[in-house]
Design a protein around this motif. Structure first.
Motif, PDB file in Angstrom:
ATOM      1  N   ASN A 145       6.487 -13.279   4.009  1.00 27.27           N
ATOM      2  CA  ASN A 145       5.116 -13.358   3.511  1.00 27.27           C
ATOM      3  C   ASN A 145       4.567 -14.763   3.682  1.00 27.27           C
ATOM      4  O   ASN A 145       3.414 -15.017   3.356  1.00 27.27           O
ATOM      5  CB  ASN A 145       5.064 -12.975   2.027  1.00 27.27           C
ATOM      6  CG  ASN A 145       5.436 -11.537   1.809  1.00 27.27           C
ATOM      7  OD1 ASN A 145       5.162 -10.680   2.637  1.00 27.27           O
ATOM      8  ND2 ASN A 145       6.084 -11.260   0.699  1.00 27.27           N
TER       9      ASN A 145
ATOM     10  N   GLN B 271       3.884  -6.485   4.282  1.00 24.04           N
ATOM     11  CA  GLN B 271       2.624  -6.261   3.573  1.00 24.04           C
ATOM     12  C   GLN B 271       1.692  -7.469   3.597  1.00 24.04           C
ATOM     13  O   GLN B 271       0.599  -7.414   3.053  1.00 24.04           O
ATOM     14  CB  GLN B 271       2.902  -5.811   2.144  1.00 24.04           C
ATOM     15  CG  GLN B 271       3.551  -4.452   2.114  1.00 24.04           C
ATOM     16  CD  GLN B 271       3.722  -3.912   0.713  1.00 24.04           C
ATOM     17  OE1 GLN B 271       3.081  -4.370  -0.222  1.00 24.04           O
ATOM     18  NE2 GLN B 271       4.582  -2.928   0.577  1.00 24.04           N
ATOM     19  N   SER B 272       2.102  -8.541   4.250  1.00 24.33           N
ATOM     20  CA  SER B 272       1.212  -9.698   4.337  1.00 24.33           C
ATOM     21  C   SER B 272       0.479  -9.776   5.676  1.00 24.33           C
ATOM     22  O   SER B 272      -0.300 -10.695   5.894  1.00 24.33           O
ATOM     23  CB  SER B 272       1.993 -10.991   4.089  1.00 24.33           C
ATOM     24  OG  SER B 272       2.892 -11.235   5.133  1.00 24.33           O
TER      25      SER B 272
ATOM     26  N   GLN C 191      -2.208  -8.795   8.566  1.00 22.54           N
ATOM     27  CA  GLN C 191      -3.542  -8.243   8.791  1.00 22.54           C
ATOM     28  C   GLN C 191      -3.648  -8.090  10.301  1.00 22.54           C
ATOM     29  O   GLN C 191      -3.720  -9.072  11.018  1.00 22.54           O
ATOM     30  CB  GLN C 191      -4.632  -9.195   8.279  1.00 22.54           C
ATOM     31  CG  GLN C 191      -4.552  -9.462   6.801  1.00 22.54           C
ATOM     32  CD  GLN C 191      -4.837  -8.220   5.975  1.00 22.54           C
ATOM     33  OE1 GLN C 191      -5.733  -7.451   6.276  1.00 22.54           O
ATOM     34  NE2 GLN C 191      -4.052  -8.011   4.936  1.00 22.54           N
TER      35      GLN C 191
ATOM     36  N   SER D 292      -1.304  -2.917   3.573  1.00 26.01           N
ATOM     37  CA  SER D 292      -2.123  -3.999   4.121  1.00 26.01           C
ATOM     38  C   SER D 292      -2.810  -3.606   5.434  1.00 26.01           C
ATOM     39  O   SER D 292      -3.708  -4.300   5.887  1.00 26.01           O
ATOM     40  CB  SER D 292      -1.303  -5.263   4.329  1.00 26.01           C
ATOM     41  OG  SER D 292      -0.420  -5.113   5.398  1.00 26.01           O
TER      42      SER D 292
END
Length: 122
Positions: free
Chosen positions: A63, A88-89, A91, A114
């Motif tokens: 992350n 999940q970090s 984009q 995400s």
């Protein structure tokens, strides 16, 4: 005399400047712990600076990376797309998904909150 490696690992607020000053004494097996330090945000520039020490499996699930399409494209040969798909970090854009469509784990991507799904991505 400067920081010793043990001091750097124990130091909570480590900086990239600390690492640069100690680069000649760093060892890859120790560096893996450093790259998980939440105070170090890995950018393209920092990854290039310390590439020889990095464990890209750890980086792929981290992350603490300034994830971007450019970073993924630049290091696509050493990143683990299975792990990035779960990260999940991240984009990611439609373009980067299409560009590496044969490398993503779409089951992991589909359950990753995400990732902003659109008709185009599907």
């Amino acid at each position: 005399m400067g920081l010793q490696i043990g001091d750097i690992i124990a130091k909570k607020e480590i900086s990239f400047e600390d690492l640069k000053r100690s680069k000649g004494r760093l060892r890859k097996n120790v560096f893996r712990y450093l790259q998980e330090n939440p105070n170090l945000i890995w950018t393209i520039e920092m990854i290039l600076e310390f590439e020889e020490f990095l464990n890209f499996e750890i980086l792929s699930k981290s992350n603490n990376v300034d994830w971007s399409d450019e970073l993924i494209a630049r290091f696509c040969d050493v990143l683990n797309f299975e792990l990035i798909s779960k990260n999940q970090s991240i984009q990611i854009s439609e373009d980067i998904v299409k560009k590496f469509q044969d490398r993503w784990n779409f089951q992991n991507l589909s359950s990753n909150p995400s990732v902003k799904w659109s008709v185009e991505l599907i």
